[in-house]
Design an enzyme around this catalytic site. Structure first.
Site, short mmCIF file in Angstrom:
data_model
loop_
_atom_site.label_atom_id
_atom_site.label_comp_id
_atom_site.label_asym_id
_atom_site.label_seq_id
_atom_site.Cartn_x
_atom_site.Cartn_y
_atom_site.Cartn_z
CB CYS A 1 0.91 0.94 -6.34
SG CYS A 1 -0.71 0.71 -7.08
CB CYS B 1 -2.37 1.56 -4.56
SG CYS B 1 -2.04 0.17 -5.63
CG ASP B 2 -0.40 3.94 -2.04
OD1 ASP B 2 -1.45 3.52 -1.54
OD2 ASP B 2 0.67 3.30 -2.02
#
Ligand SMILES: Cc1cc2nc3c(=O)[nH]c(=O)nc-3n(C[C@H](O)[C@H](O)[C@H](O)COP(=O)(O)OP(=O)(O)OC[C@H]3O[C@@H](n4cnc5c(N)ncnc54)[C@H](O)[C@@H]3O)c2cc1C
Length: 314
Positions: free
Chosen positions: A136, A139-140
């Site tokens: 992701c 997200c990261d």
């Protein structure tokens, strides 16, 4: 049986969507019962720092966040059962659900079974998820500022992730097992024009490398043209080969799109069966974030409460 046979609301799944639905249902005195499934806490239990969930300016570890959500739901009376739902029958009311040899009934059901990122199934993969290996970028990506990273995949989602990651990384190399991309022309053009993006073609990943302390730091791929194994260094890898919504239980029961995501009506969480609601990644192929999952869990709880009220069940 460790739980009542007949329930006003039965929630399938214990990620941010299911547990938020549980908090709202519990506070509405619906005595929700949550079947947590094999991955109690959902996808966030696979990760370390979560820095984009509102309310945690210092960030929070994924498993801790999910423990807090579960405690909050339990505090208001939700019952969390670490078991799977194996079968559903939504053909008449009350709905009938099966977990192992137990048969349960529910006046309404909230489905929050999530989606799983497709993984490659190669050596080292499980070990490094959340430790340099991600599925992701939203997200990261932030954790890879000025790093040289690799994206695995050749479709639209791989190109999207690669382009997004150039906002952070110093260099993004896309590894693809063929010599042409499956992605749409517009995405391919954007990726190829991006000066930070490089490609390695005919590369079939075989193994992720690293150590327990520092996490992932390399990978081995097979050059499918030469047959040689190539070992490369990396600061991080994003596997971007798509997602599978966890909907096999609802096949031929609920309306789904061509990728298997549950279809909900308009801005609601209603599925095609009145009284059955869907929230979180299982019905969202676009955003796939903890906060959007939680928001739609709230919607499903409110929809379920209104449904029960209209039916005179409250
Ligand atoms: C490694 C990783 C890092 C991430 N980092 C972030 C981040 O930093 N920020 C962010 O916003 N998002 C992040 N995400 C995305 C986020 O985790 C998801 O968007 C979110 O968890 C979706 O929530 P959900 O409740 O819809 O489903 P999930 O979290 O997928 O939970 C699904 C639940 O359904 C249960 N289940 C499935 N089938 C059954 C069944 N038959 N019976 C009973 N239960 C069942 C599972 O056990 C699980 O509890 C990350 C995802 C991953 C994989």
């Amino acid at each position: 049986m460790e739980y009542p046979k007949r329930n006003k609301v039965l929630i399938i799944g214990s990620g941010p969507a299911g547990l938020t639905a549980a908090i709202y249902c519990a506070r509405a005195n619906l005595n929700p019962i949550v079947f947590e499934g094999y991955q109690a806490g959902g996808q966030l239990t696979m990760t370390t720092d979560v820095e984009n969930f509102p309310g945690f300016p210092e960030g929070i570890m994924g498993p801790n966040l999910m423990d807090l959500l579960r405690s909050q739901a339990q505090k208001f009376g939700a019952k969390c059962i670490t078991r799977q739902i194996d079968n559903v029958n939504f053909s008449s009311q009350p709905f009938v659900l099966q977990s192992g040899s137990d048969i349960l009934e529910a006046d309404s059901v909230i489905i929050s079974t999530g989606a799983s990122a497709k993984l490659l199934g190669i050596k080292g993969e499980d070990k490094f998820v959340g430790k340099g290996l991600s599925t992701c970028a939203t997200c990261d990506g932030f954790f890879f500022k000025d790093k040289s990273i690799h994206v695995i995949g050749g479709g639209d989602s791989a190109m999207e992730e690669a382009i997004f990651l150039t906002k952070f990384a110093s260099k993004v190399t896309v590894l693809h097992r063929r010599d042409t991309l499956r992605a749409s022309k517009i995405m391919v053009d954007r990726a190829i024009k991006n000066p930070k993006i490089d490609f390695i073609w005919n590369a079939n990943p075989k193994e992720f490398l690293g150590n327990d302390d520092k996490g992932l730091n390399g990978l081995i791929y097979k050059d499918t043209k030469t047959g040689n194994d190539i070992n490369i260094d990396t600061d991080g890898v994003f596997v971007a080969i798509g997602h599978n919504p966890n909907t096999s239980l609802f096949k031929d029961v609920l309306d789904m799109d061509s990728s298997g995501y549950l279809i909900t009506e308009g801005k609601s969480s209603k599925t095609n069966i009145p009284g059955v609601f869907a929230s979180g990644d299982v019905q969202d192929s676009t955003y796939r974030q903890a906060i959007t999952a939680a928001g739609s869990g709230c919607m499903a709880a409110i929809d379920a409460e209104r449904f029960l009220e209209e039916k005179g069940e409250l």
